[in-house]
Design a protein around this motif. Sequence first.
Motif, mmCIF file in Angstrom:
data_model
loop_
_atom_site.group_PDB
_atom_site.id
_atom_site.type_symbol
_atom_site.label_atom_id
_atom_site.label_comp_id
_atom_site.label_asym_id
_atom_site.label_seq_id
_atom_site.Cartn_x
_atom_site.Cartn_y
_atom_site.Cartn_z
ATOM 1 N N ALA A 1 -15.888 -4.309 0.426
ATOM 2 C CA ALA A 1 -14.857 -4.511 -0.599
ATOM 3 C C ALA A 1 -13.505 -4.033 -0.068
ATOM 4 N N ALA A 2 -13.507 -2.969 0.713
ATOM 5 C CA ALA A 2 -12.272 -2.476 1.339
ATOM 6 C C ALA A 2 -11.944 -3.338 2.546
ATOM 7 N N ARG B 1 0.831 -1.204 0.000
ATOM 8 C CA ARG B 1 0.000 0.000 0.000
ATOM 9 C C ARG B 1 0.862 1.248 0.000
ATOM 10 N N GLY C 1 -18.564 7.624 -4.597
ATOM 11 C CA GLY C 1 -17.866 8.593 -3.753
ATOM 12 C C GLY C 1 -16.374 8.502 -4.013
ATOM 13 N N GLU C 2 -15.704 9.651 -4.057
ATOM 14 C CA GLU C 2 -14.251 9.644 -4.218
ATOM 15 C C GLU C 2 -13.616 10.516 -3.127
ATOM 16 N N GLN D 1 -14.488 3.759 7.696
ATOM 17 C CA GLN D 1 -15.393 4.656 6.969
ATOM 18 C C GLN D 1 -16.789 4.658 7.582
ATOM 19 N N VAL E 1 -17.492 9.904 1.598
ATOM 20 C CA VAL E 1 -18.115 9.010 2.583
ATOM 21 C C VAL E 1 -19.644 9.190 2.637
ATOM 22 N N GLY F 1 -9.048 -11.029 -4.925
ATOM 23 C CA GLY F 1 -7.732 -10.568 -5.369
ATOM 24 C C GLY F 1 -6.660 -11.604 -5.054
ATOM 25 N N ALA G 1 -15.286 0.797 -0.723
ATOM 26 C CA ALA G 1 -14.170 0.220 -1.490
ATOM 27 C C ALA G 1 -13.002 1.194 -1.508
ATOM 28 N N ALA G 2 -12.802 1.896 -0.379
ATOM 29 C CA ALA G 2 -11.694 2.861 -0.345
ATOM 30 C C ALA G 2 -10.713 2.474 0.766
ATOM 31 N N GLY H 1 -11.477 3.313 -7.422
ATOM 32 C CA GLY H 1 -10.167 2.824 -7.857
ATOM 33 C C GLY H 1 -10.326 1.433 -8.427
ATOM 34 N N ASN H 2 -9.292 0.624 -8.301
ATOM 35 C CA ASN H 2 -9.335 -0.716 -8.896
ATOM 36 C C ASN H 2 -10.559 -1.500 -8.428
HETATM 37 P P1 NAD Z 1 -6.990 2.137 -5.358
HETATM 38 O O1 NAD Z 1 -5.856 2.956 -4.941
HETATM 39 O O2 NAD Z 1 -6.991 1.540 -6.730
HETATM 40 O O3 NAD Z 1 -8.373 2.943 -5.213
HETATM 41 C C1 NAD Z 1 -8.796 3.555 -4.046
HETATM 42 C C2 NAD Z 1 -9.679 4.732 -4.441
HETATM 43 O O4 NAD Z 1 -10.284 5.286 -3.273
HETATM 44 C C3 NAD Z 1 -8.896 5.852 -5.119
HETATM 45 O O5 NAD Z 1 -9.508 6.207 -6.333
HETATM 46 C C4 NAD Z 1 -8.954 6.991 -4.099
HETATM 47 O O6 NAD Z 1 -8.946 8.271 -4.694
HETATM 48 C C5 NAD Z 1 -10.268 6.702 -3.401
HETATM 49 N N1 NAD Z 1 -10.405 7.340 -2.081
HETATM 50 C C6 NAD Z 1 -9.453 7.718 -1.216
HETATM 51 N N2 NAD Z 1 -9.981 8.255 -0.110
HETATM 52 C C7 NAD Z 1 -11.317 8.238 -0.289
HETATM 53 C C8 NAD Z 1 -12.427 8.669 0.490
HETATM 54 N N3 NAD Z 1 -12.248 9.220 1.672
HETATM 55 N N4 NAD Z 1 -13.678 8.491 -0.001
HETATM 56 C C9 NAD Z 1 -13.858 7.926 -1.209
HETATM 57 N N5 NAD Z 1 -12.843 7.490 -1.993
HETATM 58 C C10 NAD Z 1 -11.587 7.637 -1.539
HETATM 59 O O7 NAD Z 1 -7.120 0.985 -4.244
HETATM 60 P P2 NAD Z 1 -7.855 -0.418 -4.377
HETATM 61 O O8 NAD Z 1 -6.852 -1.414 -4.794
HETATM 62 O O9 NAD Z 1 -9.123 -0.262 -5.124
HETATM 63 O O10 NAD Z 1 -8.166 -0.724 -2.832
HETATM 64 C C11 NAD Z 1 -9.321 -0.225 -2.185
HETATM 65 C C12 NAD Z 1 -9.591 -1.055 -0.944
HETATM 66 O O11 NAD Z 1 -9.749 -2.431 -1.307
HETATM 67 C C13 NAD Z 1 -8.483 -1.024 0.103
HETATM 68 O O12 NAD Z 1 -9.053 -1.132 1.386
HETATM 69 C C14 NAD Z 1 -7.700 -2.306 -0.200
HETATM 70 O O13 NAD Z 1 -6.968 -2.774 0.913
HETATM 71 C C15 NAD Z 1 -8.855 -3.230 -0.559
HETATM 72 N N6 NAD Z 1 -8.441 -4.396 -1.325
HETATM 73 C C16 NAD Z 1 -7.796 -4.243 -2.522
HETATM 74 C C17 NAD Z 1 -7.434 -5.383 -3.248
HETATM 75 C C18 NAD Z 1 -6.795 -5.285 -4.610
HETATM 76 O O14 NAD Z 1 -6.658 -6.336 -5.275
HETATM 77 N N7 NAD Z 1 -6.417 -4.124 -5.105
HETATM 78 C C19 NAD Z 1 -7.700 -6.660 -2.730
HETATM 79 C C20 NAD Z 1 -8.382 -6.760 -1.508
HETATM 80 C C21 NAD Z 1 -8.739 -5.634 -0.825
#
Ligand code: NAD
Length: 479
Positions: free
Chosen positions: A336-337, A80, A260-261, A319, A301, A366, A314-315, A238-239
């Motif tokens: 999701a987060a 991260r 939400g972003e 939250q 949020v 993932g 998913a952020a 995000g992803n």
């Molecule tokens: P990412 O960096 O691709 O996307 C996260 C998004 O959240 C970004 O677009 C960011 O701008 C946005 N964001 C930040 N603060 C925010 C807020 N306060 N409100 C709304 N949006 C906000 O990250 P990701 O890979 O999508 O991961 C997101 C969550 O999913 C994390 O908790 C991560 O641990 C979890 N996760 C990810 C994976 C993976 O394969 N990438 C797997 C399991 C869990």
Amino acid sequence: MATRTKTAPEDLNLNNIVSRQFEKAAAHVKLPAGLLQQIKLCNNVYYMQFPVKIEDRYVIFEAWRAEHSHHRKPLKGGIRYSRMVDQHEIMALAALMTYKCAIGNVPFGGSKGGIKLRPRDYTPDQLQKITRRYTAELIAKNFIGPGVNVPAPDYGTGEREMAWIADTYDAFHPGGIDNWACVTGKPLSQGGIRGRREATGRGVVFGLREAFRDPEALKKSGLEGTLEGKSVAVQGFGNVGYHVAKILHEEDGCKVVAIGEYDGGVYNPKGLDIPKLSHWFEDKQTVTGFPGATKTLKHGVDVLSLPVDIIVPAALENQITRDNAHKVQARIVAEAANGPTTTDAEELLLKKGILILSDIYLNAGGVTVSYFEWAKNISHMRYGLLQKRADAFQRTQIVSATEDLMHAKFPEKVRTGLLKGLDEEDLVKSGLEETMSTGYQEISAILNKHKKVTDFRTAAFICAIEKVGLAYLELGVFP
Ligand code: NAD
């Protein structure tokens, strides 16, 4: 004189939150004294500070890699990049990885890493230097390797960073035939796997589909029917958030009404056009101002308090807290987060009968597909390569014989579908669906068996603790 009672501030330390979730479940698991403690605690944490020359300055970065459990090897967990990264967070996320792998029957121990930085503050070249230096630190202390510890993307990182990590590892291990299995989530052209990019989001959707096939859980939550037409709000585009929104919108007929972003949210009660919103976000780096929205929300949020059927945080963690849990109107919280719901918030949501599909089950897609990528890398062979043509040939024979017997032809679309051999993407999707389905059934069975266990998260933790516990009992503890 009346005295004002002060309520203690809510404990937002993720490591404490995960520990409490563990303890709640551990009370229902019979294991020898001390073993539960061993399963809960983090085995090792490597804390580092390293310099990187950025323009004419020397910048010192703080970074971590935590190894929560070695009951299975290699260990696995994302990396991260965020200004909020600290040791407690990384240790907690590593613990969640152990439990997630156990639930999904992914044969890895749990790990996690992170660098305290905001990616937006650096150019791609600078990020590359930082990532390569971090990898070198991990190599120096044996915290990375195909059979040791295998990172993956997480918040703030993606395929690009994983390619840099693989290349750095390869440079330090010349000739190592399995070097590319030292990290997953790589670009397809660098040993990645089809379906990894959307794997976490797709896994979340598979989990939601399972819940909608479970009449008892659905009835308790107050929802009925299928996912079709259900309204959804997603926090984080995000992803993970993007793919959840896209798949629910395109394949399940859900109405994704809000996104939400970090700098606000957009809402349209009739549903947002997700592909168009994604182009807007890519172009403008913000969802706000999107012409397809009828309302803008001040904070990302805020989407979690909208009148919808399902919310998908998913952020980031923390939250849904004591402060906003009472505003949640959705009937399902799809985590999701990692760690989006605090302990106090969870208590409140459960009292309201809201179904919380917890992170250690729901976002395991993932790591599941990362496992497939790792296995592909050490076998040096793309899934489906050997059998696709043979499979298609066999299917042609069966379809032709069936048509001859029926004296009729299948409609062209059905025929094409029946004749198609299975390629890597089909196999990955199939393996992911099987994993998410089996995980749900195992957790459901625990809910049925333990009458005193009434919430999904506790059942999911019991499932994980029992499996890790069994591994220790079978292997013994060295020496
Ligand atoms: P990412 O960096 O691709 O996307 C996260 C998004 O959240 C970004 O677009 C960011 O701008 C946005 N964001 C930040 N603060 C925010 C807020 N306060 N409100 C709304 N949006 C906000 O990250 P990701 O890979 O999508 O991961 C997101 C969550 O999913 C994390 O908790 C991560 O641990 C979890 N996760 C990810 C994976 C993976 O394969 N990438 C797997 C399991 C869990």
